[in-house]
Write an enzyme that holds these catalytic residues in place. Structure first.
Site, PDB file in Angstrom:
ATOM      1  N   GLU A  70     -16.870  -4.648  -9.065  1.00 20.94           N
ATOM      2  CA  GLU A  70     -16.207  -3.352  -9.263  1.00 20.94           C
ATOM      3  C   GLU A  70     -14.763  -3.569  -9.655  1.00 20.94           C
ATOM      4  O   GLU A  70     -14.089  -4.463  -9.125  1.00 20.94           O
ATOM      5  CB  GLU A  70     -16.178  -2.512  -7.973  1.00 20.94           C
ATOM      6  CG  GLU A  70     -17.421  -1.727  -7.695  1.00 20.94           C
ATOM      7  CD  GLU A  70     -17.264  -0.836  -6.466  1.00 20.94           C
ATOM      8  OE1 GLU A  70     -16.187  -0.249  -6.258  1.00 20.94           O
ATOM      9  OE2 GLU A  70     -18.245  -0.737  -5.709  1.00 20.94           O
TER      10      GLU A  70
ATOM     11  N   ARG B 228     -25.257  -1.413 -12.393  1.00 19.16           N
ATOM     12  CA  ARG B 228     -25.248  -1.616 -10.946  1.00 19.16           C
ATOM     13  C   ARG B 228     -25.414  -0.252 -10.271  1.00 19.16           C
ATOM     14  O   ARG B 228     -24.596   0.652 -10.490  1.00 19.16           O
ATOM     15  CB  ARG B 228     -23.927  -2.273 -10.517  1.00 19.16           C
ATOM     16  CG  ARG B 228     -23.857  -2.445  -9.032  1.00 19.16           C
ATOM     17  CD  ARG B 228     -22.587  -3.076  -8.486  1.00 19.16           C
ATOM     18  NE  ARG B 228     -22.666  -2.945  -7.049  1.00 19.16           N
ATOM     19  CZ  ARG B 228     -21.646  -2.816  -6.233  1.00 19.16           C
ATOM     20  NH1 ARG B 228     -20.414  -2.867  -6.675  1.00 19.16           N
ATOM     21  NH2 ARG B 228     -21.836  -2.654  -4.942  1.00 19.16           N
TER      22      ARG B 228
ATOM     23  N   HIS C 111     -21.232  17.618   6.401  1.00 21.21           N
ATOM     24  CA  HIS C 111     -21.751  18.915   6.861  1.00 21.21           C
ATOM     25  C   HIS C 111     -21.112  19.346   8.180  1.00 21.21           C
ATOM     26  O   HIS C 111     -20.860  20.519   8.402  1.00 21.21           O
ATOM     27  CB  HIS C 111     -23.276  18.863   7.038  1.00 21.21           C
ATOM     28  CG  HIS C 111     -23.992  18.635   5.732  1.00 21.21           C
ATOM     29  ND1 HIS C 111     -25.255  18.117   5.637  1.00 21.21           N
ATOM     30  CD2 HIS C 111     -23.587  18.854   4.453  1.00 21.21           C
ATOM     31  CE1 HIS C 111     -25.606  18.022   4.361  1.00 21.21           C
ATOM     32  NE2 HIS C 111     -24.606  18.471   3.631  1.00 21.21           N
TER      33      HIS C 111
ATOM     34  N   ASN D  94     -22.314  -3.686   0.120  1.00 21.11           N
ATOM     35  CA  ASN D  94     -21.107  -3.392  -0.637  1.00 21.11           C
ATOM     36  C   ASN D  94     -19.910  -3.220   0.289  1.00 21.11           C
ATOM     37  O   ASN D  94     -19.926  -2.393   1.198  1.00 21.11           O
ATOM     38  CB  ASN D  94     -21.285  -2.083  -1.417  1.00 21.11           C
ATOM     39  CG  ASN D  94     -20.022  -1.705  -2.174  1.00 21.11           C
ATOM     40  OD1 ASN D  94     -19.664  -2.372  -3.131  1.00 21.11           O
ATOM     41  ND2 ASN D  94     -19.335  -0.661  -1.734  1.00 21.11           N
ATOM     42  N   GLU D  95     -18.863  -4.018   0.062  1.00 23.31           N
ATOM     43  CA  GLU D  95     -17.581  -3.870   0.743  1.00 23.31           C
ATOM     44  C   GLU D  95     -17.677  -3.802   2.263  1.00 23.31           C
ATOM     45  O   GLU D  95     -17.412  -2.750   2.874  1.00 23.31           O
ATOM     46  CB  GLU D  95     -16.831  -2.647   0.206  1.00 23.31           C
ATOM     47  CG  GLU D  95     -16.532  -2.743  -1.280  1.00 23.31           C
ATOM     48  CD  GLU D  95     -15.435  -1.794  -1.741  1.00 23.31           C
ATOM     49  OE1 GLU D  95     -15.024  -0.916  -0.968  1.00 23.31           O
ATOM     50  OE2 GLU D  95     -14.967  -1.954  -2.880  1.00 23.31           O
TER      51      GLU D  95
ATOM     52  N   HIS E 226     -24.994   0.608   0.265  1.00 21.15           N
ATOM     53  CA  HIS E 226     -23.669   1.061  -0.179  1.00 21.15           C
ATOM     54  C   HIS E 226     -23.258   2.255   0.696  1.00 21.15           C
ATOM     55  O   HIS E 226     -23.095   3.374   0.225  1.00 21.15           O
ATOM     56  CB  HIS E 226     -23.706   1.431  -1.667  1.00 21.15           C
ATOM     57  CG  HIS E 226     -22.364   1.504  -2.327  1.00 21.15           C
ATOM     58  ND1 HIS E 226     -22.038   0.790  -3.472  1.00 21.15           N
ATOM     59  CD2 HIS E 226     -21.247   2.195  -2.015  1.00 21.15           C
ATOM     60  CE1 HIS E 226     -20.790   1.062  -3.834  1.00 21.15           C
ATOM     61  NE2 HIS E 226     -20.285   1.916  -2.962  1.00 21.15           N
TER      62      HIS E 226
ATOM     63  N   ASP F 259     -24.276  16.739  -1.546  1.00 20.25           N
ATOM     64  CA  ASP F 259     -25.561  17.465  -1.565  1.00 20.25           C
ATOM     65  C   ASP F 259     -26.193  17.460  -2.964  1.00 20.25           C
ATOM     66  O   ASP F 259     -27.393  17.279  -3.107  1.00 20.25           O
ATOM     67  CB  ASP F 259     -25.376  18.926  -1.123  1.00 20.25           C
ATOM     68  CG  ASP F 259     -25.053  19.033   0.366  1.00 20.25           C
ATOM     69  OD1 ASP F 259     -24.874  17.977   1.012  1.00 20.25           O
ATOM     70  OD2 ASP F 259     -24.972  20.165   0.876  1.00 20.25           O
TER      71      ASP F 259
ATOM     72  N   ASN G 249     -15.035  -6.927  -5.496  1.00 22.54           N
ATOM     73  CA  ASN G 249     -14.588  -5.589  -5.884  1.00 22.54           C
ATOM     74  C   ASN G 249     -13.072  -5.600  -5.764  1.00 22.54           C
ATOM     75  O   ASN G 249     -12.538  -5.849  -4.677  1.00 22.54           O
ATOM     76  CB  ASN G 249     -15.126  -4.520  -4.928  1.00 22.54           C
ATOM     77  CG  ASN G 249     -16.611  -4.275  -5.099  1.00 22.54           C
ATOM     78  OD1 ASN G 249     -17.282  -4.962  -5.865  1.00 22.54           O
ATOM     79  ND2 ASN G 249     -17.121  -3.295  -4.378  1.00 22.54           N
TER      80      ASN G 249
ATOM     81  N   TYR H 132      -9.320  -3.617  -6.983  1.00 27.92           N
ATOM     82  CA  TYR H 132      -8.612  -2.529  -7.658  1.00 27.92           C
ATOM     83  C   TYR H 132      -7.102  -2.712  -7.637  1.00 27.92           C
ATOM     84  O   TYR H 132      -6.422  -2.285  -8.558  1.00 27.92           O
ATOM     85  CB  TYR H 132      -8.927  -1.176  -6.980  1.00 27.92           C
ATOM     86  CG  TYR H 132     -10.343  -0.721  -7.143  1.00 27.92           C
ATOM     87  CD1 TYR H 132     -11.367  -1.232  -6.343  1.00 27.92           C
ATOM     88  CD2 TYR H 132     -10.674   0.224  -8.103  1.00 27.92           C
ATOM     89  CE1 TYR H 132     -12.678  -0.806  -6.507  1.00 27.92           C
ATOM     90  CE2 TYR H 132     -11.989   0.650  -8.265  1.00 27.92           C
ATOM     91  CZ  TYR H 132     -12.986   0.131  -7.468  1.00 27.92           C
ATOM     92  OH  TYR H 132     -14.280   0.551  -7.636  1.00 27.92           O
TER      93      TYR H 132
ATOM     94  N   GLN I 116     -23.074   8.701  -3.961  1.00 28.18           N
ATOM     95  CA  GLN I 116     -22.007   9.262  -4.787  1.00 28.18           C
ATOM     96  C   GLN I 116     -22.532  10.006  -6.013  1.00 28.18           C
ATOM     97  O   GLN I 116     -21.812  10.806  -6.594  1.00 28.18           O
ATOM     98  CB  GLN I 116     -21.045   8.152  -5.212  1.00 28.18           C
ATOM     99  CG  GLN I 116     -20.304   7.565  -4.017  1.00 28.18           C
ATOM    100  CD  GLN I 116     -19.357   6.451  -4.402  1.00 28.18           C
ATOM    101  OE1 GLN I 116     -19.754   5.294  -4.452  1.00 28.18           O
ATOM    102  NE2 GLN I 116     -18.109   6.775  -4.693  1.00 28.18           N
TER     103      GLN I 116
HETATM  104  C1  NOJ Z   1     -15.226   0.946  -3.808  1.00 24.09           C
HETATM  105  C2  NOJ Z   1     -16.545   1.529  -3.454  1.00 24.09           C
HETATM  106  O1  NOJ Z   1     -17.548   0.578  -3.483  1.00 24.09           O
HETATM  107  C3  NOJ Z   1     -16.907   2.761  -4.264  1.00 24.09           C
HETATM  108  O2  NOJ Z   1     -17.914   3.412  -3.574  1.00 24.09           O
HETATM  109  C4  NOJ Z   1     -15.676   3.614  -4.474  1.00 24.09           C
HETATM  110  O3  NOJ Z   1     -15.987   4.825  -5.078  1.00 24.09           O
HETATM  111  C5  NOJ Z   1     -14.679   2.838  -5.302  1.00 24.09           C
HETATM  112  N1  NOJ Z   1     -14.307   1.640  -4.590  1.00 24.09           N
HETATM  113  C6  NOJ Z   1     -13.396   3.594  -5.639  1.00 24.09           C
HETATM  114  O4  NOJ Z   1     -12.701   3.876  -4.474  1.00 24.09           O
END
Ligand code: NOJ
Length: 504
Positions: A397, A95, A57, A184-185, A140, A70, A328, A330, A37
């Protein structure tokens, strides 16, 4: 604890709910990013193609704004500046994740890329200069394409590949990295990338590939934990965990017993899928998941279930393989009743749950899925405490998306309300949360949303070849919070238009 409560208790709100503002002694704060990212340099210095390079791509139309990784934030070149921003914020830890394809271009250990090792050494040295602890994710989502060509997480050989790659990372960096996250996730990997086409490699083998993936991924995680525990921990003295994501499910009507029961099923399917095998005494997949998928498979006329329970060897081998519960989180969604969710494919994980869900709850953000429901965060944490034996928790997160506002009151309010919820369960429910990680340092490549949904404390101008980073108001909010270890009451952070502290 009593003194802590008195110090922490700043006020009783008009609703009669205690409002805590002060974080406990020893609580730590960080921010998170992930290699694909932010790094860019997608084909530079020996890095090979990963599954996100391939997707962006070959099928650019799958990314909302046509962007890709990229160059992303160009952190491969600008890591020193990133570290300066981290120092400005005053974070205890950073992190970030390692790019497998940068370290092992073939995905396997036949060739270790010296430039990949050099890059992460330079980043680790820069962090050490500023006394910022690294918290490092081994995987990740950016799998080397060469391993995807062999089936990726659907291939049981991934258990060896992931262990071998992790071995290189522990050996090369473990003298300085004391906190590791294996994966991750896992839900997003197995369900979104193998059971659907929402993430790369977009296999969309719904109801089948997702469960093959979880079998291999949980075993691979466990093997890496044991490798660290048996071979590296005695010298390196670090800790290692997994980060599991939840969309927390609540009943749309809390008085409706059927909805309450179905929300529990949905939480077992979502969070329990990966947490139950690791964090319960019983181990293995949650019973309700095994039963539901078996029943559905039978109804589909299959000779055996699409999801089989682990055998005794693997149940034991996977159990207890995480020093902390990394969460994580949200958002919260609602369960409205039994049945097949209208958006469910057949067969699929969603159909296997047997519940209809809705996102029609709470405040909004720039991401359709991200509804603002701080009370859900508190409920998730209480549920984790009781479901997983009071495991010590790190929030690995949490964050909010907008379109890139510099005066990002929406983010500040989200953080303030979610952190209030967090403090509430720490003091009122004795949930052991030891640290908090904000997603994310700077706006970055938000997977299929590209740069259209921005989660950063810093705005990144992606039309500028220098990828200029500009602090948003939330950067100062977080800086002040960390310095005082207390939620800021500063008027600068209050948008008179919409301050409304949610009830807990
Ligand atoms: C979880 C992910 O681990 C991360 O890569 C992502 O950008 C965020 N949530 C937000 O969606």
């Amino acid at each position: 604890m009593a003194t802590a409560i008195i110090i922490a208790l700043l006020a009783i709100t008009h609703s009669g709910i205690a409002h805590y503002t002060k974080f406990p002694e020893g609580f730590t704060f960080g921010v998170a990013t992930a290699s694909h990212q932010i790094e860019g340099a997608w084909n530079v210095s020996g890095k090979s193609e990963n599954v996100w390079d391939r997707l962006t791509h070959s099928r650019p139309w799958m990314i909302a704004d046509g962007t890709n990784g990229d160059i992303a934030c160009d952190s491969y070149n600008k890591y020193q500046e990133d570290v300066d921003h981290l120092a400005y914020l005053g974070v205890d830890f950073y992190r970030f994740s390692l790019s497998w394809a940068r370290i092992l271009p073939t995905g396997r250990v036949d060739h270790v890329n010296p430039d990949g090792i050099r890059y992460y050494n330079a980043l680790l040295d820069a962090l050490a200069e500023k006394n910022i602890e690294p918290l490092v994710t081994l995987f990740h989502w950016d799998l080397p394409q060469s391993l995807q060509d062999l089936g990726g997480w659907a291939n049981p050989k991934m258990i060896d590949y992931f262990r071998d790659y992790s071995d290189v990372c522990f050996r090369e960096f473990g003298d300085r990295i004391k906190s590791w996250i294996t994966i991750n996730e896992p839900y997003e990997i197995c369900e979104d990338a193998y059971g659907d086409d929402k993430k790369a490699p977009a296999i969309d083998s719904h109801g089948v590939g997702n469960y093959l993936c979880s079998d291999n991924l949980l075993k691979a995680h466990a093997e890496v934990y044991h490798l660290y525990n048996d071979t590296y921990r005695p010298q390196q003295n670090g800790r290692i965990m997994i980060s599991i994501n939840s969309i927390w499910y609540e009943p749309s009507d809390p008085e409706d017993a059927e909805q309450v029961a179905l929300a529990e099923v949905a939480n077992q399917f979502k969070f329990g899928w990966f947490a139950h095998p690791i964090f319960t005494e019983e181990g293995g997949y949650p019973a309700v998941m095994v039963e539901n998928v078996a029943q559905q498979s039978q109804a589909e006329g299959l000779p055996k279930s699409r999801l089989e329970q682990f055998d005794d060897y693997w149940i034991e081998r996977i159990k207890g393989t995480s020093d902390f519960l990394g969460i994580n989180h949200y958002t919260t969604h609602l369960v409205t009743g039994p049945g097949v969710d209208p958006i469910a494919k057949s067969p699929s994980w969603l159909k296997d749950i047997g519940a209809v869900t809705t996102m029609n709850v709470g405040g909004d953000s720039a991401s359709e899925w991200l509804r603002v429901v701080p009370t859900g965060f508190a409920n998730l944490l209480r549920w984790c405490k009781s479901s997983y034996n009071d495991a010590p928790i790190y929030i690995t997160e949490n964050g909010f998306s907008d379109r890139g506002d510099l005066d990002d009151y929406g983010r500040i309010q989200y953080l303030n309300d979610y952190l209030s919820a967090l403090l509430h369960v720490i003091y009122e429910d004795d949930v052991k949360v030891l640290g908090y990680t904000l997603w994310t340092l700077m706006d970055n490549f938000e997977w299929r949303a590209g740069f259209s949904e921005r989660f950063g404390l810093y705005y990144v101008d992606i039309t500028d070849p220098e990828r200029l980073r500009t602090p948003k108001l939330s950067a100062d909010y977080y800086k002040q919070l960390i310095a005082a270890r207390e939620l800021p009451e500063d008027d600068r952070f209050k948008n008179p238009a919409h301050i409304d502290r949610s009830e807990l």
